[in-house]
Design a protein around this motif. Structure first.
Motif, PDB file in Angstrom:
ATOM      1  N   GLU A   1      29.818  45.266  -6.273  1.00  0.00           N
ATOM      2  CA  GLU A   1      28.988  45.029  -7.622  1.00  0.00           C
ATOM      3  C   GLU A   1      28.807  43.501  -7.285  1.00  0.00           C
ATOM      4  O   GLU A   1      29.453  42.611  -7.270  1.00  0.00           O
ATOM      5  N   GLY A   2      27.185  43.392  -7.620  1.00  0.00           N
ATOM      6  CA  GLY A   2      26.676  41.889  -7.601  1.00  0.00           C
ATOM      7  C   GLY A   2      26.463  41.340  -6.348  1.00  0.00           C
ATOM      8  O   GLY A   2      25.785  40.331  -6.071  1.00  0.00           O
ATOM      9  N   LYS A   3      26.622  42.277  -5.163  1.00  0.00           N
ATOM     10  CA  LYS A   3      26.284  41.677  -4.019  1.00  0.00           C
ATOM     11  C   LYS A   3      24.979  42.148  -3.656  1.00  0.00           C
ATOM     12  O   LYS A   3      24.441  43.044  -4.082  1.00  0.00           O
ATOM     13  N   SER A   4      24.274  41.676  -2.383  1.00  0.00           N
ATOM     14  CA  SER A   4      23.179  42.115  -1.829  1.00  0.00           C
ATOM     15  C   SER A   4      22.973  42.041  -0.511  1.00  0.00           C
ATOM     16  O   SER A   4      23.662  41.228   0.296  1.00  0.00           O
ATOM     17  N   ILE A   5      22.111  43.034   0.066  1.00  0.00           N
ATOM     18  CA  ILE A   5      21.857  43.159   1.423  1.00  0.00           C
ATOM     19  C   ILE A   5      20.329  42.911   1.813  1.00  0.00           C
ATOM     20  O   ILE A   5      19.549  43.696   1.020  1.00  0.00           O
TER      21      ILE A   5
END
Length: 367
Positions: free
Chosen positions: A58-62
């Motif tokens: 949740e709230g992370k990005s790749i």
């Protein structure tokens, strides 16, 4: 020319153990044993322990930076990663490019400047070309990983946070073994490689190791960089076929090369005498098996790869044990089993569906 020398799973394991001994006396029998061991539906093997993927991401990005968006195999994996991320509820972006390291650097810089948590260098985007930019991204808090880049036996490139590997060496052995089996140990192969990709080292090691067990087999290796596939592969293959009438196999080690290999064979008037054995399992190439212009493709389920690479990347962001061995299996496809991949072929057909339930359980999506 350089001179080199559907079974049950228990039976397959026995064949794999027996292959080295067989090779000493009968390279054809050893080759057949290896091919048969990889011709059935593969099992799912969990690469790690279960974790709550949705909660920890949740709230992370790749950001995924593929080797080249023009290569269908790589583009399909990146697309499937994006689909999975959407279902898991976190941001995934893809830096589209044409295989130029300058474009990979632009993707790295964009990720660092826009708050991404991780950059995935996918299937050939090689950090050796831009080590300073890798360090600059890491200084901004971005984890940098390589995925589907190296064989299991090759160390991760220096400077990256993690590396998730594939059994490329076995794929190389299978390509050679197919030709040895089909020619009764009289292979004369033209092998097309791209040396800038780290995976090429493992694939070539597997090919040469298998051919060393075949005293009457010969081969030639020709390098064509990824950015030159569209302009150089076809004339290169045509020239080699014209110069050597004994070639009976072309082995493009990445099956998207087949786009340029098969026309060269046809124009040379060699479709009956020169066959194609390759690796990756890209759907359009599997369709070429059905058409008869490619004889064999060692497939990887592209959707399974997307699951495996994303699984490893999420684990890293969630402070879990890094994954090195992705556990992505290989399967040999030929005219005998090509009907199992669909018509037209689909990226995830022909491998069973145990992996879908397997990853759902690993990511705790069923709880």
């Amino acid at each position: 020319m350089t001179h080199l020398g559907q079974l049950g799973r228990v039976s397959a394991a026995a064949l794999m153990l027996a292959a080295p001994a067989l090779a000493q006396d009968d390279p054809v029998a050893a080759a057949r044993a290896n091919i048969e061991a990889y011709s059935g539906i593969p099992e799912f093997t969990a690469p790690g322990e279960p974790f709550d993927a949705r909660a920890c991401m949740e709230g992370k990005s790749i950001m995924t930076v593929p080797a080249s968006s023009a290569i269908p195999f790589v583009k399909t994996i990146a697309d499937h990663k994006g689909d999975l991320a959407e279902r898991l509820g976190f941001e995934h972006a893809q830096w589209e490019n044409q295989g130029n390291p300058t474009q990979w650097i632009q993707g790295m810089e964009h990720a660092g400047n826009n708050g991404f948590d991780l950059v995935s260098l996918l299937a050939g985007a090689d950090p050796r070309f831009f080590e300073p930019q890798v360090g600059a991204a890491q200084d901004k808090g971005v984890k940098v990983v390589t995925s589907h880049l190296t064989g299991l036996e090759i160390p991760a490139p220096a400077g990256v946070d993690a590396n998730t590997a594939i059994d490329y060496k076995q794929a190389g052995k299978l390509m050679a073994d197919w030709t040895i089996m089909q020619t009764e140990a009289q292979t004369n192969a033209l092998i097309i490689v791209s040396e800038e990709a780290l995976s090429t080292d493992s694939l070539v090691d597997g090919l040469t190791e298998a051919f060393e067990a075949c005293p009457d087999c010969t081969y030639e290796i020709v390098n064509v960089p990824i950015v030159d596939w569209a302009t150089r592969i076809q004339p290169t293959v045509q020239g080699k076929l014209q110069g050597n009438a004994d070639i009976n196999y072309v082995i493009p080690i990445y099956d998207s090369m087949s786009t340029f290999v098969t026309p060269a064979i046809a124009i040379s008037g060699k479709r009956d005498s020169v066959k194609v054995a390759t690796f990756n399992g890209t759907p359009f190439v599997l369709d070429l098996i059905r058409e008869g212009t490619v004889e064999m493709d060692i497939g990887e389920n592209l959707d399974w790869i997307a699951h495996a690479m994303l699984d490893a990347e999420m684990r890293l962001l969630c402070d879990l044990e890094p994954i090195v061995d992705s556990k992505v299996p290989l399967r040999v496809f030929s005219a005998e089993n090509i009907d199992e991949v669909g018509d037209p072929a689909e990226a995830s057909k022909g491998y069973g569906d145990a992996y879908v339930a397997g990853y759902r359980a690993l990511w705790m999506l069923d709880e």
